[in-house]
Scaffold this active site. Structure first.
Site, PDB file in Angstrom:
ATOM      1  CG  ASP A   7      -1.836   1.143   1.318  1.00 19.60           C
ATOM      2  OD1 ASP A   7      -2.428   1.505   0.284  1.00 19.60           O
ATOM      3  OD2 ASP A   7      -1.991   1.702   2.418  1.00 19.60           O
ATOM      4  CG  ASP A   9      -1.293   7.631   0.706  1.00 27.00           C
ATOM      5  OD1 ASP A   9      -0.200   7.963   0.213  1.00 27.00           O
ATOM      6  OD2 ASP A   9      -2.387   7.938   0.192  1.00 27.00           O
ATOM      7  CB  SER A  16      -2.617  13.355   5.356  1.00 29.26           C
ATOM      8  OG  SER A  16      -3.495  14.415   5.646  1.00 29.26           O
ATOM      9  CB  THR A  50      -2.259   3.275  -3.523  1.00 24.48           C
ATOM     10  OG1 THR A  50      -2.749   4.323  -2.705  1.00 24.48           O
ATOM     11  CG2 THR A  50      -1.897   3.809  -4.890  1.00 24.48           C
ATOM     12  CB  SER A  53     -11.311   7.921  -3.022  1.00 28.34           C
ATOM     13  OG  SER A  53     -10.946   8.347  -1.725  1.00 28.34           O
ATOM     14  CG  ASP A 125      -1.972   2.140   6.504  1.00 25.42           C
ATOM     15  OD1 ASP A 125      -2.502   1.760   5.445  1.00 25.42           O
ATOM     16  OD2 ASP A 125      -2.009   3.324   6.883  1.00 25.42           O
TER      17      ASP A 125
END
Length: 180
Positions: A7, A9, A16, A50, A53, A125
């Site tokens: 993944d 981020d 974030s 990933t 969106s 994560d």
């Protein structure tokens, strides 16, 4: 072929809750880029899968996403590593087959690379990453970086029987030493 799917981020870069919307906001997690290089040197092909969106939400456009990935590729190369490909799903619809937790993105990786996901580590994560890996018959691994610690606290049942690591560098250590 040894393959690992990451993944983005929260695994490679800092995450974030307001999305990573520009190259300036894309900041690698300490040690993650070097971990990718070490995986490469141990014979792994590294692919990123990933959800993005933020595109459909109007927070950034495809050109900006490409600039973010260009920065990621460059920074990984600067430490001697290589990301073979980035697969992403900009869709918000939870039923879209490519949007994690659905396995479509992982299955597309298999189709394009002409390989199997059996035993392939998928590092994430979030519970979405775990569910996508399980649905694709891959090997889910969870990192505490990004949303990982929150995932463990809120989704303990979904994390059952999943190996948990502090960060991508620890995953790399484990994979390299377990195959020696």
């Amino acid at each position: 072929m040894k393959l690992i799917i990451l993944d983005r981020d929260g695994v490679i870069n800092q995450d974030s809750d307001t999305f990573i919307k520009s190259p300036d906001e894309w900041i690698p997690i300490p040690g993650s880029l070097e971990a990718i290089a070490r995986l490469n040197h141990a014979g792994y092909r590294v692919v990123v899968a990933t959800n993005q969106s933020g595109i459909v939400r109007g927070l950034f456009d495809l050109e900006t996403l490409n600039l973010i990935h260009k920065k990621m590729y460059r920074m990984v190369q600067e430490v001697g590593g290589l990301i073979d490909a980035v697969f992403f799903c900009p869709d918000l619809d939870e039923t879209h087959p490519y949007r994690k937790p659905n396995p479509g993105m992982l299955l597309e990786i298999v189709r394009r690379l002409k390989c199997s996901l059996q035993g392939v580590p998928v590092v994430g994560d979030s519970v979405r990453d775990i569910r996508a890996a399980r649905a694709a018959n891959a090997w889910p691994l969870l990192v505490r970086t990004g949303k990982g610690t929150r995932t463990l606290e809120r989704e303990a049942e979904s994390c059952a029987n999943v190996l948990v690591f502090d960060h991508l560098a620890a995953v790399t250590d484990y994979l390299i030493h377990s195959t020696e």
